[in-house]
Design a protein around this motif. Structure first.
Motif, PDB file in Angstrom:
ATOM      1  N   LEU A 190       0.859  -1.233  -0.078  1.00  0.00           N
ATOM      2  CA  LEU A 190      -0.042  -0.120   0.014  1.00  0.00           C
ATOM      3  C   LEU A 190       0.860   1.246   0.150  1.00  0.00           C
ATOM      4  CD1 LEU A 190      -2.756  -1.052   2.569  1.00  0.00           C
ATOM      5  CD2 LEU A 190      -3.015  -0.627   0.024  1.00  0.00           C
ATOM      6  N   LYS A 191       2.175   1.356   0.692  1.00  0.00           N
ATOM      7  CA  LYS A 191       3.045   2.272   0.647  1.00  0.00           C
ATOM      8  C   LYS A 191       3.446   2.547  -0.468  1.00  0.00           C
ATOM      9  CE  LYS A 191       6.998   4.380   3.332  1.00  0.00           C
ATOM     10  NZ  LYS A 191       7.881   3.873   4.462  1.00  0.00           N
ATOM     11  N   LYS A 192       3.812   1.442  -1.330  1.00  0.00           N
ATOM     12  CA  LYS A 192       4.370   1.680  -2.735  1.00  0.00           C
ATOM     13  C   LYS A 192       3.176   2.265  -3.639  1.00  0.00           C
ATOM     14  CE  LYS A 192       5.559  -2.666  -2.993  1.00  0.00           C
ATOM     15  NZ  LYS A 192       6.351  -3.755  -3.961  1.00  0.00           N
TER      16      LYS A 192
ATOM     17  N   SER B 187      -9.308  -0.483  -3.833  1.00  0.00           N
ATOM     18  CA  SER B 187     -10.574  -0.603  -4.694  1.00  0.00           C
ATOM     19  C   SER B 187     -11.637   0.312  -3.588  1.00  0.00           C
ATOM     20  CB  SER B 187     -11.208  -1.796  -4.906  1.00  0.00           C
ATOM     21  OG  SER B 187     -11.464  -2.551  -4.035  1.00  0.00           O
ATOM     22  N   VAL B 188     -11.647  -0.387  -2.249  1.00  0.00           N
ATOM     23  CA  VAL B 188     -12.213   0.205  -1.188  1.00  0.00           C
ATOM     24  C   VAL B 188     -12.056   1.673  -0.989  1.00  0.00           C
ATOM     25  CG1 VAL B 188     -12.866   0.037   1.275  1.00  0.00           C
ATOM     26  CG2 VAL B 188     -12.774  -1.984  -0.049  1.00  0.00           C
ATOM     27  N   VAL B 189     -10.714   2.201  -0.858  1.00  0.00           N
ATOM     28  CA  VAL B 189     -10.618   3.617  -0.725  1.00  0.00           C
ATOM     29  C   VAL B 189     -11.154   4.444  -1.650  1.00  0.00           C
ATOM     30  CG1 VAL B 189      -8.521   5.078  -0.638  1.00  0.00           C
ATOM     31  CG2 VAL B 189      -8.595   3.022   0.785  1.00  0.00           C
ATOM     32  N   CYS B 190     -10.929   3.755  -3.128  1.00  0.00           N
ATOM     33  CA  CYS B 190     -11.334   4.620  -4.173  1.00  0.00           C
ATOM     34  C   CYS B 190     -12.965   4.878  -4.133  1.00  0.00           C
ATOM     35  CB  CYS B 190     -11.031   3.931  -5.586  1.00  0.00           C
ATOM     36  SG  CYS B 190      -9.213   4.392  -6.160  1.00  0.00           S
ATOM     37  N   CYS B 191     -13.701   3.632  -4.159  1.00  0.00           N
ATOM     38  CA  CYS B 191     -15.001   4.010  -3.851  1.00  0.00           C
ATOM     39  C   CYS B 191     -15.554   4.443  -2.868  1.00  0.00           C
ATOM     40  CB  CYS B 191     -15.619   2.391  -3.812  1.00  0.00           C
ATOM     41  SG  CYS B 191     -15.398   1.362  -5.394  1.00  0.00           S
TER      42      CYS B 191
ATOM     43  N   PHE C 167     -14.970   8.096  -4.211  1.00  0.00           N
ATOM     44  CA  PHE C 167     -15.993   8.627  -5.125  1.00  0.00           C
ATOM     45  C   PHE C 167     -17.430   8.879  -4.322  1.00  0.00           C
ATOM     46  CE2 PHE C 167     -13.746   5.498  -8.305  1.00  0.00           C
ATOM     47  CZ  PHE C 167     -12.905   6.371  -8.459  1.00  0.00           C
ATOM     48  N   ALA C 168     -17.813   7.902  -3.476  1.00  0.00           N
ATOM     49  CA  ALA C 168     -19.110   8.134  -2.963  1.00  0.00           C
ATOM     50  C   ALA C 168     -19.248   9.399  -2.107  1.00  0.00           C
ATOM     51  CB  ALA C 168     -19.501   6.639  -1.974  1.00  0.00           C
ATOM     52  N   LEU C 169     -18.014   9.742  -1.212  1.00  0.00           N
ATOM     53  CA  LEU C 169     -18.217  10.774  -0.500  1.00  0.00           C
ATOM     54  C   LEU C 169     -17.973  11.971  -1.359  1.00  0.00           C
ATOM     55  CD1 LEU C 169     -15.981   9.582   2.431  1.00  0.00           C
ATOM     56  CD2 LEU C 169     -18.334   9.718   2.467  1.00  0.00           C
ATOM     57  N   THR C 170     -17.008  12.243  -2.248  1.00  0.00           N
ATOM     58  CA  THR C 170     -16.723  13.345  -2.845  1.00  0.00           C
ATOM     59  C   THR C 170     -18.144  13.646  -3.650  1.00  0.00           C
ATOM     60  OG1 THR C 170     -15.981  12.210  -4.792  1.00  0.00           O
ATOM     61  CG2 THR C 170     -14.389  13.297  -3.199  1.00  0.00           C
TER      62      THR C 170
ATOM     63  N   ILE D 168     -24.478   0.358  -0.294  1.00  0.00           N
ATOM     64  CA  ILE D 168     -24.589  -1.093  -0.597  1.00  0.00           C
ATOM     65  C   ILE D 168     -23.941  -1.002  -2.086  1.00  0.00           C
ATOM     66  CG2 ILE D 168     -25.898  -3.144  -1.194  1.00  0.00           C
ATOM     67  CD1 ILE D 168     -27.733  -2.391   1.308  1.00  0.00           C
ATOM     68  N   SER D 169     -24.517  -0.543  -2.932  1.00  0.00           N
ATOM     69  CA  SER D 169     -23.879  -0.572  -4.297  1.00  0.00           C
ATOM     70  C   SER D 169     -22.349  -0.158  -4.361  1.00  0.00           C
ATOM     71  CB  SER D 169     -24.834   0.319  -5.091  1.00  0.00           C
ATOM     72  OG  SER D 169     -24.605   1.504  -4.810  1.00  0.00           O
ATOM     73  N   LEU D 170     -22.154   0.737  -3.523  1.00  0.00           N
ATOM     74  CA  LEU D 170     -20.664   0.975  -3.844  1.00  0.00           C
ATOM     75  C   LEU D 170     -19.743  -0.215  -2.891  1.00  0.00           C
ATOM     76  CD1 LEU D 170     -19.061   3.597  -4.373  1.00  0.00           C
ATOM     77  CD2 LEU D 170     -21.440   3.811  -4.403  1.00  0.00           C
ATOM     78  N   ALA D 171     -20.280  -0.900  -1.927  1.00  0.00           N
ATOM     79  CA  ALA D 171     -19.667  -1.926  -1.529  1.00  0.00           C
ATOM     80  C   ALA D 171     -19.370  -3.081  -2.410  1.00  0.00           C
ATOM     81  CB  ALA D 171     -20.312  -2.508  -0.113  1.00  0.00           C
TER      82      ALA D 171
END
Length: 281
Positions: A9-11, A124-128, A131-134, A176-179
């Motif tokens: 993840l750091k890389k 993928s979780v971080v990106c979704c 996306f959801a929050l922004t 739920i759809s984002l998960a």
């Protein structure tokens, strides 16, 4: 194992291309806002709602904007992003020679590839989540507060024209759809990771993953071979509109999860086998 995942993840966090997707999301939201403001809404849905005395402009609120904008983000931007990082996560390190140095110390190759797969899932979780929050933040900043949601379903393969959901239920369906997106994109990530273990060039692996993705989408649209659609991972990935039905078709969702799980298992397994026997030069 946890330390290896943290290292992966750091890389990823140190790579500039990782952040391009975030700027792409902001650009999409900006253009989407402009489109909402200048649109006349005289298409199919504008005419349909007008016949039942509903002004579509009055339906546009913060949550309506977020729901509309999240679709192209997860259907187009997210797959391109996941193919880029999955194609680079092995082949890119082979290409620049860092993987050979990393494996010079006694490490389990299975743990290495599993840590890379786990890092892809976290990404993928971080990106979704981003996306959801922004989408919600921009929606609440630029549009009126949301109320009861009228969800257009025409052209989604669902037999009803629209569904009316209370705001609380709509929020549940949204997350739920984002998960589901976070999980389903791992099918494409696993396929691209497989190519990343086969090829020694990041661009080759990335293009191969994207090619498979878009070819499957094309196959979905050809009526004469529609029998294949239920077994294509791309179809299962894009079936998130099912979560906006009046009643969620649980059996269909479970079928999709099994199909996606099959792709993830098969291609992750192939990646482990090839990486375990690969001669890293």
């Amino acid at each position: 194992m946890f330390r290896q995942i943290k290292f992966e993840l750091k890389k990823l966090s140190c790579q500039k291309k990782t952040y391009i997707v975030f700027f792409g999301q902001i650009l999409l939201l900006t253009l989407g806002y402009i489109g909402f403001k200048v649109s006349k809404f005289n298409g199919y849905w504008g005419r349909t709602l007008e016949r039942i005395d509903i002004d579509i402009v009055k339906l546009i609120d913060a949550f309506f904007f977020a729901r509309v904008m999240i679709l192209p983000t997860c259907i187009i931007i997210l797959p391109i992003f996941i193919c880029t990082i999955a194609g680079d996560i092995v082949a890119g390190e082979v290409q620049d020679g860092s993987l050979k140095l990393y494996l010079s110390r006694p490490r389990s190759r299975i743990n290495v590839i599993l840590s890379k797969l786990a890092a892809l899932f976290v990404s993928s979780v971080v990106c979704c989540s981003f996306f959801a929050l922004t989408s919600l933040i921009v929606g609440y900043a630029l549009f009126k507060s949301p109320g009861t949601q009228i969800i257009p379903l025409h052209g989604t393969g669902i037999d009803i024209e629209f569904v009316v959901l209370p705001l609380s239920v709509a929020f549940e369906r949204y997350f739920i759809s984002l998960a589901y997106y976070s999980f389903s994109i791992m099918a494409l990530a696993s396929i691209t990771l497989f190519f990343s273990t086969v090829f020694n060039r990041m661009t080759t692996a990335t293009i191969a993953g994207l090619t498979v993705f878009f070819v499957c989408h094309i196959l979905e649209a050809i009526p004469v071979i529609g029998v294949l659609r239920p077994y294509l991972f791309s179809a299962a990935m894009s079936d998130t509109m099912l979560f906006w039905s009046d009643t969620i078709p649980v059996m269909t969702i479970l079928h999709n999860i099994l199909i996606l799980g099959f792709y993830i298992t098969i291609f992750s397994g192939l990646s482990i086998i090839i990486f375990s026997t690969k001669d890293i030069k």
